[in-house]
Scaffold this active site. Structure first.
Site, PDB file in Angstrom:
ATOM      1  N   ARG A 224       2.021   8.136 -12.272  1.00 31.86           N
ATOM      2  CA  ARG A 224       0.969   8.768 -13.062  1.00 31.86           C
ATOM      3  C   ARG A 224       0.116   7.681 -13.704  1.00 31.86           C
ATOM      4  O   ARG A 224       0.600   6.611 -14.070  1.00 31.86           O
ATOM      5  CB  ARG A 224       1.567   9.664 -14.155  1.00 31.86           C
ATOM      6  N   HIS A 272      -5.452   8.918  -5.158  1.00 37.00           N
ATOM      7  CA  HIS A 272      -4.313   9.830  -5.388  1.00 37.00           C
ATOM      8  C   HIS A 272      -3.922  10.545  -4.099  1.00 37.00           C
ATOM      9  O   HIS A 272      -3.819  11.778  -4.054  1.00 37.00           O
ATOM     10  CB  HIS A 272      -4.649  10.843  -6.484  1.00 37.00           C
TER      11      HIS A 272
END
Length: 309
Positions: A224, A272
């Site tokens: 993250r 991502h």
């Protein structure tokens, strides 16, 4: 009963198609089209508007669309009696392992530098590393981290792990807790972050952590964006403590065009994509829990609110 899809900034049509392919007669509602709210017992969520779930008096389960659940747990108004689940999918797991392996191999052979040289028509062979020349340290030895470590081990890399508690993984030493973190860092020349995001792990990729790595270490963050203190990474790269970094997750996504990561010569940016949930595969697992909930059976892949994973 109805299933509710709640997701900001994501096209949920593949999820609708996947669910209806499995269960054509099951009613699927997409937030904010939720009436009547009393019919909603099961929600599938990603990055929901905070506080929204308290609107559904009969809600029993919130299923994350992916492996991460921090986007759910950060909601201070989350109903206490609702069970939270996550996706554990072999496709997700393998995708993450192959991505991290590709990044480590890219680092080992210096391929990003050759791409930059190609853009300048510059021919300059450089020395490269081999598997025996460095140790890869994986922070977070859950399902994703363990598989990433094992794939690297199979390719001949020296691999070690670090987790909150000890894990028994064949042929891979796993260090645990704060007492063993410093040794793990001091012997990890490549650091891969695959930790869950919790209050304890937020900002763990910081200056103090980087200074404990061997000089010239390489950092990979596929967990993250909130794990990384961005200013500290830039400082450590510019000072030479870190040789480079590969980043797939960010505090703000999409990464703003003016962000310094884009132009930094020692940083590789990917949007991502290390491991992306396949709705067709994940829907089957989520619907198993829907059936279990309907029949009053125990759910699978339940998340501990205390641990955060």
């Amino acid at each position: 009963m109805s299933i509710l899809l709640v997701s900001r900034g994501r096209d949920v049509s593949p999820w609708i198609d996947a669910i209806q392919s499995e269960r054509p007669d099951l009613e699927v509602r997409v937030y904010p089209d939720t009436a009547p709210k009393e019919d909603i017992t099961f929600a599938i969520s990603w990055n929901h508007p905070l506080g929204v779930f308290k609107e559904f008096p009969n809600l029993k389960c919130i299923a994350s669309m992916g492996a991460g659940v921090d986007h759910i747990l950060k909601d201070p108004e989350l109903p206490e009696n609702v069970v939270i689940t996550r996706v554990t999918d072999e496709h997700l797991t393998n995708d993450m392992a192959t991505f991290t392996t590709a990044v480590v191999l890219n680092y080992m052979r210096g391929l990003s530098a050759y791409k930059a040289a190609e853009n300048e028509s510059h021919w300059q062979p450089k020395p490269y590393l081999r598997q025996r020349d460095f140790t890869v340290g994986v922070m977070g030895m859950g399902v994703l981290g363990a598989e990433a470590a094992m794939q690297l081990k199979k390719l001949g890399f020296s691999v070690q792990g670090w987790a909150k508690s000890h894990k028994n993984i064949e042929a891979i030493p796993v260090y645990a807790g704060a007492d063993e973190l410093d040794y793990f860092l001091a012997t990890s020349h490549v650091l891969i972050c695959l930790l869950p995001l919790t209050p304890e792990t937020a900002n763990i990729l910081n200056k103090t952590t980087f200074e404990k790595l061997p000089e010239g270490a390489y950092v990979i963050n596929v967990a993250r964006g909130e794990h990384l203190v961005e200013e500290d990474l830039l400082e450590m790269l510019d000072k030479g403590q870190l040789a480079g970094a590969s980043l797939d997750v960010f505090r703000t996504e999409p990464l703003p065009k003016e962000h310094p990561f884009w132009e930094h010569p020692k940083i590789d940016v990917t949007p991502h994509i290390a491991s992306v949930t396949n709705p067709a595969s994940a829907a089957k697992q989520i619907l198993q829990n829907y059936d279990r909930l309907t029949m009053g059976e125990p759910l699978i892949n339940i998340v501990s609110r205390t641990k955060g994973y």
